[in-house]
Scaffold this active site. Structure first.
Site, mmCIF file in Angstrom:
data_model
loop_
_atom_site.group_PDB
_atom_site.id
_atom_site.type_symbol
_atom_site.label_atom_id
_atom_site.label_comp_id
_atom_site.label_asym_id
_atom_site.label_seq_id
_atom_site.Cartn_x
_atom_site.Cartn_y
_atom_site.Cartn_z
ATOM 1 N N TYR A 13 -24.618 -157.423 -36.298
ATOM 2 C CA TYR A 13 -24.075 -158.633 -36.910
ATOM 3 C C TYR A 13 -22.974 -159.230 -36.024
ATOM 4 O O TYR A 13 -23.176 -159.409 -34.827
ATOM 5 C CB TYR A 13 -23.594 -158.346 -38.341
ATOM 6 C CG TYR A 13 -24.556 -157.458 -39.091
ATOM 7 C CD1 TYR A 13 -25.873 -157.879 -39.316
ATOM 8 C CD2 TYR A 13 -24.201 -156.189 -39.528
ATOM 9 C CE1 TYR A 13 -26.787 -157.074 -39.983
ATOM 10 C CE2 TYR A 13 -25.110 -155.383 -40.196
ATOM 11 C CZ TYR A 13 -26.400 -155.827 -40.415
ATOM 12 O OH TYR A 13 -27.288 -155.030 -41.057
ATOM 13 N N SER B 74 -29.856 -150.715 -43.383
ATOM 14 C CA SER B 74 -30.389 -151.776 -42.527
ATOM 15 C C SER B 74 -31.108 -151.262 -41.280
ATOM 16 O O SER B 74 -31.764 -152.052 -40.596
ATOM 17 C CB SER B 74 -29.273 -152.731 -42.110
ATOM 18 O OG SER B 74 -28.872 -153.539 -43.199
ATOM 19 N N TYR C 104 -37.507 -154.749 -50.551
ATOM 20 C CA TYR C 104 -36.354 -154.686 -49.641
ATOM 21 C C TYR C 104 -35.350 -153.612 -50.081
ATOM 22 O O TYR C 104 -34.877 -152.815 -49.254
ATOM 23 C CB TYR C 104 -35.684 -156.056 -49.587
ATOM 24 C CG TYR C 104 -34.431 -156.103 -48.748
ATOM 25 C CD1 TYR C 104 -34.497 -156.054 -47.358
ATOM 26 C CD2 TYR C 104 -33.171 -156.184 -49.358
ATOM 27 C CE1 TYR C 104 -33.349 -156.096 -46.595
ATOM 28 C CE2 TYR C 104 -32.018 -156.226 -48.590
ATOM 29 C CZ TYR C 104 -32.113 -156.186 -47.217
ATOM 30 O OH TYR C 104 -30.980 -156.218 -46.456
ATOM 31 N N VAL D 136 -25.214 -149.833 -43.297
ATOM 32 C CA VAL D 136 -23.958 -149.568 -43.997
ATOM 33 C C VAL D 136 -23.921 -148.185 -44.639
ATOM 34 O O VAL D 136 -22.897 -147.783 -45.194
ATOM 35 C CB VAL D 136 -23.633 -150.665 -45.040
ATOM 36 C CG1 VAL D 136 -23.409 -152.003 -44.360
ATOM 37 C CG2 VAL D 136 -24.699 -150.742 -46.115
ATOM 38 N N LYS E 123 -34.707 -152.113 -41.160
ATOM 39 C CA LYS E 123 -35.186 -153.446 -40.768
ATOM 40 C C LYS E 123 -35.993 -153.409 -39.475
ATOM 41 O O LYS E 123 -36.889 -154.237 -39.271
ATOM 42 C CB LYS E 123 -33.998 -154.395 -40.620
ATOM 43 C CG LYS E 123 -33.238 -154.645 -41.922
ATOM 44 C CD LYS E 123 -31.935 -155.398 -41.668
ATOM 45 C CE LYS E 123 -31.163 -155.620 -42.961
ATOM 46 N NZ LYS E 123 -29.846 -156.255 -42.738
#
Length: 309
Positions: A244, A65, A192, A262, A68
């Protein structure tokens, strides 16, 4: 000053090493389940091109991630503020792959750093092109930012992501049902999964993040990659949403914008100072590197690097 930074890194690594063996790797992705949880790397990139490293900082890992941030920068560069028609800018307070809020908020993800928001951002970045071309664009951008053409996609991880990607496909289909995707679901998630499977070392990742520390300008090439106000806003979103439902705790302890993945990586930005990449694969319950966060907390405190000073 350089000696001080070196000492702060050494101290941070010693403290973080005491936490190795705690947490757990992201075993729901089979390729990540095999990674040694006792790895620990740290890299600090400074605007003059100096990179200080420690531990396993030269070993590539799946950035997941953290990617992103870079697709967000590319999407803003390509479609500008219209991106915000498809994705919000608010903290979610939920897990990275939660579908709950999409129902009540009509398929508009809370922010671009949760999975649904990143999928929507990738959809906008595609902008009518083929998925392979966009995946190549993202990879080329990462290579240029890292100053290293050896950066690549770990296709074992990409395949593993796709094989276990039912929830991410569900998020995409849900957004598509609300009219918030403009391309086929498989095209979007195909890009993605590949962007998340980019493999980089801490050294490469810290170097790649420097433009976010320098108001959108790569200090080593001089290229203005995104407008200064967009770089500041990406940093703001990192601070609010980068971890998050653990984002508040990270901001409280570290005081810098950061984005976790992760795969165990965290990219942390110290505006005007430099960028830091840490890697340790064992995660806390929110999916953030446990030992990596400890290292960042100590380093930021010792160096006096906080956006709240």
């Amino acid at each position: 000053m350089t000696d001080d930074l070196r000492n702060h890194i050494d101290e941070a690594m010693t403290l973080a090493a005491a936490h190795l063996g705690k947490g757990r790797v992201a075993d729901y992705i089979p390729a990540l389940a095999k990674v040694d949880p006792n790895k620990l790397g740290f890299a600090l990139a400074l605007p003059d091109g100096t990179v200080h490293t420690s531990g396993d900082a030269e070993e590539p890992f799946s950035i997941q991630s953290v990617s992103k941030l870079f697709t967000l920068a590319l999407a803003l560069r390509r479609v500008g503020s219209s991106l915000w028609d498809s994705v919000g800018r608010e903290p979610s307070g939920s897990a990275f792959n939660s579908i709950v809020q999409l129902e009540s908020e009509h398929g508009i993800p809370r922010n671009p750093l949760i999975n649904a928001g990143a999928i929507a951002t990738t959809d906008r970045l595609i902008d009518g092109r083929g998925g392979d071309a966009v995946a190549d664009e993202i990879l080329d951008f990462m290579r240029a930012r890292a100053g290293d053409d050896s950066v690549g996609i770990d296709f074992d991880v990409a395949f593993s992501e796709s094989e276990t990607g039912a929830r991410n496909r569900s998020l995409a289909h849900f957004m598509d049902a609300f009219g918030n995707l403009t391309h086929p679901v498989e095209t979007v998630v195909g890009v993605y999964f590949r962007q998340c499977a980019i493999a980089m070392s801490c050294r490469q990742l810290a170097r790649a993040g420097l433009f976010l520390a320098m108001e959108g300008r790569d200090p080593l090439t001089g290229e203005q990659l995104i407008e200064p106000h967009r770089a500041r806003r990406i940093n703001a979103i990192m601070m609010l949403c980068g971890h998050y439902d653990n984002s508040g705790e990270f901001a409280f302890r570290v005081g810098l914008p950061g984005k976790s993945g992760v795969g165990g990586g965290i990219l942390c930005i110290a505006p005007g100072q430099g960028s830091i990449a840490v890697w340790s694969p064992a995660l806390n319950e929110a999916g953030t590197s446990l030992a990596g966060a400890v290292a960042l907390e100590h380093f930021a405190y010792a160096a006096g690097w906080s956006v709240f000073d």
